[in-house]
Scaffold this active site. Structure first.
Site, PDB file in Angstrom:
ATOM      1  N   TYR A 194       0.751  -3.430  11.963  1.00 13.45           N
ATOM      2  CA  TYR A 194       1.192  -2.294  12.114  1.00 13.45           C
ATOM      3  C   TYR A 194       1.461  -2.106  12.720  1.00 13.45           C
ATOM      4  CZ  TYR A 194      -2.687  -3.770   8.268  1.00 13.45           C
ATOM      5  OH  TYR A 194      -3.293  -4.956   7.247  1.00 13.45           O
TER       6      TYR A 194
ATOM      7  N   ASN B  14     -10.186  -2.890   2.385  1.00 16.34           N
ATOM      8  CA  ASN B  14      -9.513  -3.150   0.938  1.00 16.34           C
ATOM      9  C   ASN B  14     -10.958  -2.741   0.660  1.00 16.34           C
ATOM     10  OD1 ASN B  14      -6.822  -3.752   1.446  1.00 16.34           O
ATOM     11  ND2 ASN B  14      -6.971  -5.928   0.854  1.00 16.34           N
TER      12      ASN B  14
ATOM     13  N   HIS C 189       0.947  -1.090  -0.108  1.00 12.74           N
ATOM     14  CA  HIS C 189      -0.115   0.010  -0.135  1.00 12.74           C
ATOM     15  C   HIS C 189       0.607   1.123  -0.325  1.00 12.74           C
ATOM     16  CE1 HIS C 189      -3.567  -2.188   0.818  1.00 12.74           C
ATOM     17  NE2 HIS C 189      -2.930  -3.349   1.767  1.00 12.74           N
TER      18      HIS C 189
HETATM   19 FE1  HDE Z   1      -2.627  -4.810   5.791  1.00 10.61          FE
HETATM   20  N1  HDE Z   1      -0.781  -4.013   6.175  1.00 10.61           N
HETATM   21  N2  HDE Z   1      -2.167  -6.486   6.324  1.00 10.61           N
HETATM   22  N3  HDE Z   1      -4.523  -5.769   5.001  1.00 10.61           N
HETATM   23  N4  HDE Z   1      -2.637  -2.869   4.496  1.00 10.61           N
HETATM   24  C1  HDE Z   1       0.087  -2.676   5.493  1.00 10.61           C
HETATM   25  O1  HDE Z   1       1.175  -1.542   7.501  1.00 10.61           O
HETATM   26  C2  HDE Z   1      -0.499  -6.977   6.878  1.00 10.61           C
HETATM   27  C3  HDE Z   1      -4.475  -7.117   4.861  1.00 10.61           C
HETATM   28  C4  HDE Z   1      -4.218  -2.862   4.416  1.00 10.61           C
HETATM   29  O2  HDE Z   1      -3.319   3.680   3.941  1.00 10.61           O
HETATM   30  C5  HDE Z   1       1.288  -1.817   6.377  1.00 10.61           C
HETATM   31  O3  HDE Z   1       1.590   1.034   7.988  1.00 10.61           O
HETATM   32  C6  HDE Z   1      -0.440  -7.963   7.412  1.00 10.61           C
HETATM   33  C7  HDE Z   1      -5.865  -7.097   5.221  1.00 10.61           C
HETATM   34  C8  HDE Z   1      -4.460  -1.170   4.167  1.00 10.61           C
HETATM   35  O4  HDE Z   1      -1.324   3.544   5.464  1.00 10.61           O
HETATM   36  C9  HDE Z   1       1.698  -3.141   6.805  1.00 10.61           C
HETATM   37  C10 HDE Z   1      -1.796  -8.662   6.801  1.00 10.61           C
HETATM   38  C11 HDE Z   1      -6.539  -6.016   4.323  1.00 10.61           C
HETATM   39  C12 HDE Z   1      -2.863  -0.803   4.067  1.00 10.61           C
HETATM   40  C13 HDE Z   1       0.026  -4.517   6.477  1.00 10.61           C
HETATM   41  C14 HDE Z   1      -2.284  -7.815   6.165  1.00 10.61           C
HETATM   42  C15 HDE Z   1      -5.482  -4.769   4.551  1.00 10.61           C
HETATM   43  C16 HDE Z   1      -2.436  -2.009   4.960  1.00 10.61           C
HETATM   44  C17 HDE Z   1       2.301  -1.801   5.606  1.00 10.61           C
HETATM   45  C18 HDE Z   1      -2.069 -10.096   6.594  1.00 10.61           C
HETATM   46  C19 HDE Z   1      -7.975  -5.453   4.576  1.00 10.61           C
HETATM   47  C20 HDE Z   1      -2.534   0.563   4.191  1.00 10.61           C
HETATM   48  C21 HDE Z   1       2.568  -0.595   6.546  1.00 10.61           C
HETATM   49  C22 HDE Z   1      -2.155 -10.981   7.933  1.00 10.61           C
HETATM   50  C23 HDE Z   1      -8.676  -5.989   4.817  1.00 10.61           C
HETATM   51  C24 HDE Z   1      -2.480   1.759   5.441  1.00 10.61           C
HETATM   52  C25 HDE Z   1       1.166  -0.012   6.881  1.00 10.61           C
HETATM   53  C26 HDE Z   1      -2.555   2.914   4.932  1.00 10.61           C
HETATM   54  C27 HDE Z   1      -0.772  -1.561   5.582  1.00 10.61           C
HETATM   55  C28 HDE Z   1       0.807  -5.603   7.603  1.00 10.61           C
HETATM   56  C29 HDE Z   1      -3.622  -8.159   5.470  1.00 10.61           C
HETATM   57  C30 HDE Z   1      -6.222  -3.518   4.341  1.00 10.61           C
HETATM   58  C31 HDE Z   1       2.999  -4.435   6.435  1.00 10.61           C
HETATM   59  C32 HDE Z   1       0.636  -8.729   8.138  1.00 10.61           C
HETATM   60  C33 HDE Z   1      -6.773  -8.382   5.292  1.00 10.61           C
HETATM   61  C34 HDE Z   1      -5.664  -0.806   3.551  1.00 10.61           C
HETATM   62  O5  HDE Z   1       1.932  -3.870   8.607  1.00 10.61           O
END
Ligand code: HDE
Length: 703
Positions: A378, A164, A91
């Site tokens: 996060y 999402n 993202h």
């Molecule tokens: Fe994320 N995800 N994600 N994700 N995600 C990040 O956090 C992660 C997942 C989502 O505009 C990171 O600050 C793991 C699902 C959005 O700043 C990180 C898993 C959904 C955004 C991270 C998921 C999301 C992130 C990268 C699986 C939809 C952007 C930078 C266990 C429900 C937020 C940060 C923004 C961002 C980890 C799965 C949505 C790496 C470990 C499912 C919208 O922490």
């Protein structure tokens, strides 16, 4: 610093024959600065020291070496050297805006969270949309999932709904997240492709991970090529809990529904948009907000009890499953309006830190193992991305309600706490923070029966039923788009066994789909289907999962381009503009020269975009109004011919007059309900409200 000084100069010449100081080089710049408006604050260093010369470094002699002593230069360069912070691992590319959330229906029966019980209360929000795979400078319109993250600055602390634009996810367990992300990002040896899933490593992972199949159907659908960030839906994905005052729990899924309706592009258009405008979605959001057309979404919930959940034919704790609206209807409970673009992109959009673990009293997590992993990730990633444990003090991240605790010190501490008490319990300071009975509480979930272990619940084993549900719920056009994007993506996969393995999985999803994809790839025989742990079941189709039937017949918030040149009929252009604007869309004039065109009435109409840099891909519908002479001339201009060819190919309405016919002919534009006489503004508006889906079979061989 309050004192006002004389404005500083613009860029002085570095080529001056004689040494020049800032005083000497002041002059031509003054005028420009004055024009920019009145008094200016004093330019200082970060220590507040007024700077007398921001043009020249301190040199030993006019042509001699620069002195180490020049702290003004060193501070400026040092700060510049550190302007970039690590980008988000996923993202990275995002655009965000401020706004408000207003509750319209109370959930007081289910929760104590004030944000969900105080009807009419306006809560500030900051919402960031993103692509997932590409780096921060990547394009806005790849085929990709969009992030939809909302930070609610509630009276009870920050609540982040980090979702999402797709209600399910690729994997079931957080353990697989680094793998799926590595596989979709650019390949580690070659460093490409940027922001695209059409490559071997992604499909290799998918072919070996059948739980991805449902999400793959969504990812290959038009959901991943949205027309605008204003026309995407949002989903919290996981089940959460709402808790009432007694601690009773109700499960909840969150949905965002765009007021403009959901709307997508066609794939060829999305690809061409990458060339036309790298920032298409960011610009669209910015321009809409600046124009006062504030994007809006309804917030809706699906509420269900544990007993109801137990009766679902799938496990709601599995993030690869959705709950069909036909099973648990959506209830609209509020509205989000985004009405203010951030003042500074870096300070706000880049530094904002969302975290699914940020929830408020009255809301709680479910046991979804993907969510559980996210609760760790996060904060951990933000510690390194934002450089330490105090990033919650950055204005965009700080709660807007009072907050206090006994955490202290650390990198970049901005608070200056008073007093001697930085521990608890304590008796020495009357105003030291204390816990409260109505603070955050967790639900007393009963542990499942069973033994500890690295296991996947058996209830997570069905990987194909909902993939089939999604595919079979689509309209024929959308099914053809899914089949065609699978063919497109797999055609970029170099490894034959990976392509074949995917087609094998598709046999479980839908035999017809697998045949179409096999055909599109030129495979003579259908590859074998892998063993399915649970054979797919047929669920009743869910029309709510479609896009096409649910697109709104409206021009509201859309853009219409009118191609003109010298001699174009002024009255026709005026009438079209009036009708389009009355229908709620914006009009942009496109001409071969930015200076515009001299119209039939002798008046000059300035252009908003020059033809070569403003293709029809950036519009929802187009009109071409030309004199016979200009029409002839432009029929030999590739940009004009492409303008109409693409509008035709992308199923858009085209209004044209007699003079424009030569260009339409050169572009191979045919006739249908979407091609109308430019003199009939009413017919054009009608046609422009929808895509001409019936045209698609005339312009494209879909799988
Ligand atoms: Fe994320 N995800 N994600 N994700 N995600 C990040 O956090 C992660 C997942 C989502 O505009 C990171 O600050 C793991 C699902 C959005 O700043 C990180 C898993 C959904 C955004 C991270 C998921 C999301 C992130 C990268 C699986 C939809 C952007 C930078 C266990 C429900 C937020 C940060 C923004 C961002 C980890 C799965 C949505 C790496 C470990 C499912 C919208 O922490």
């Amino acid at each position: 610093m309050a004192a006002k000084r004389k404005p500083s100069p613009a860029t002085p010449s570095t080529q001056a024959a004689a040494p020049r100081t800032a005083d000497e080089t002041r002059g031509q710049g003054d005028e420009l600065h004055q024009q920019a408006g009145g008094e200016h604050p004093v330019l200082t260093t970060n220590q507040g020291i007024p700077v007398s010369d921001n043009q020249n470094s301190l040199r030993a002699t006019p042509r001699g070496p620069t002195l180490l002593e020049d702290f003004v230069l060193r501070e400026k360069i040092t700060h510049f050297d550190h302007e970039r912070i690590p980008e988000r691992i996923v993202h990275a590319r995002g655009s965000a805006a401020h706004g408000t959330f207003e509750l319209t229906k109370s959930l007081a029966k289910y929760t104590t969270a004030k944000i969900l019980t105080e009807v009419g209360e306006k809560t500030p929000v900051f919402t960031r949309f993103s692509t997932v795979a590409g780096g921060t400078g990547s394009v806005d319109t790849p085929r990709d999932v969009r992030g939809f993250a909302v930070k609610f600055y509630t009276k009870q602390g920050n609540w982040d709904l980090v979702g999402n634009n797709i209600p399910v996810f690729f994997i079931q367990d957080a353990m697989k997240f680094p793998d799926v992300v590595h596989s979709v990002k650019m390949e580690p040896d070659r460093g490409y492709p940027q922001a695209g899933s059409a490559h071997d490593t992604f499909w290799d992972f998918v072919s070996l991970t059948p739980e991805t199949m449902h999400m793959i159907m969504w990812a290959m659908s038009d959901r991943t090529i949205p027309r605008s960030l204003r026309t995407i839906e949002g989903f919290g994905v996981h089940s959460f809990r709402l808790l009432d005052a007694e601690g009773n729990s109700t499960f909840v899924k969150f949905h965002w529904r765009p007021k403009l309706g959901i709307q997508s592009t066609v794939w060829d258009e999305a690809m061409k948009l990458q060339a036309a405008d790298n920032d298409f979605h960011r610009r669209d959001l910015f321009e809409a907000i600046q124009a006062g057309q504030y994007p809006e979404w309804d917030l809706a919930v699906q509420l269900f009890t544990e007993e109801e959940a137990d009766a679902f034919p799938f496990d709601h704790l599995d993030a690869t499953k959705l709950i069909p609206e036909e099973l648990v209807p959506l209830q609209v409970i509020g509205r989000m309006t985004l009405d203010r673009w951030p003042d500074n992109f870096f300070a706000e959009t880049e530094q904002v830190a969302y975290c699914p673990a940020n929830i408020v009293p009255g809301i709680d997590f479910s046991n979804d193992p993907l969510l559980q992993g996210r609760l760790f990730s996060y904060l951990d990633t933000q510690l390194s991305r934002l450089g330490g444990p105090n990033f919650h003090q950055i204005p965009v991240n700080a709660p807007k309600c009072p907050f206090a605790n006994l955490q202290r010190d650390g990198h970049m501490q901005m608070h200056v706490p008073k007093g001697r008490v930085n521990y608890e319990p304590s008796s020495l300071q009357a105003d030291s923070p204390r816990e409260v009975p109505d603070g955050f509480r967790s639900h007393g979930t009963r542990p499942d029966d069973g033994v500890k272990g690295r296991v996947r619940a058996e209830s997570f084993a069905d990987h194909y039923t909902q993939a089939r549900l999604f595919f079979r719920s689509q309209s024929a056009i959308e099914q053809a788009h899914i089949a065609s994007s699978l063919v497109f993506e797999l055609s970029k996969v170099e490894t034959a066994h990976v392509r074949e393995a995917i087609v094998g999985h598709l046999r479980h999803v839908d035999p017809d789909l697998s045949r179409r994809v096999a055909d599109g790839l030129g495979l003579d025989d259908l590859p074998p289907a892998p063993d399915a742990q649970i054979p797919p079941q047929d669920m009743p189709p869910s029309p709510a999962l479609r896009i096409i039937d649910r697109m709104r017949d409206t021009l509201q918030g859309r853009a219409v381009g009118i191609l003109v040149h010298d001699g174009s009929d002024a009255a026709t252009i005026k009438a079209l503009r009036k009708a389009v604007e009355a229908a709620g869309a914006t009009v942009k004039i496109v001409a071969p020269k930015l200076g515009g065109a001299k119209l039939s009435d002798g008046k000059r109409l300035p252009a908003d975009g020059q033809l070569a840099g403003t293709p029809s891909t950036v519009f929802d519908a187009v009109a071409v109004v030309l004199s016979a002479e200009s029409g002839k001339l432009l029929s030999k201009e590739a940009a004009a011919v492409d303008f109409v060819r693409d509008a035709w190919g992308h199923l858009k309405a085209i209004a044209f007059d007699a003079g424009a016919q030569a260009v339409l002919k050169a572009g191979g534009v045919g006739k249908d309900a979407g091609t109308v006489d430019a003199g009939d503004a009413k017919a054009f508006i009608q046609a422009a409200k929808v895509r001409q889906w019936d045209r698609e079979k005339k312009v494209r061989m879909l799988a």
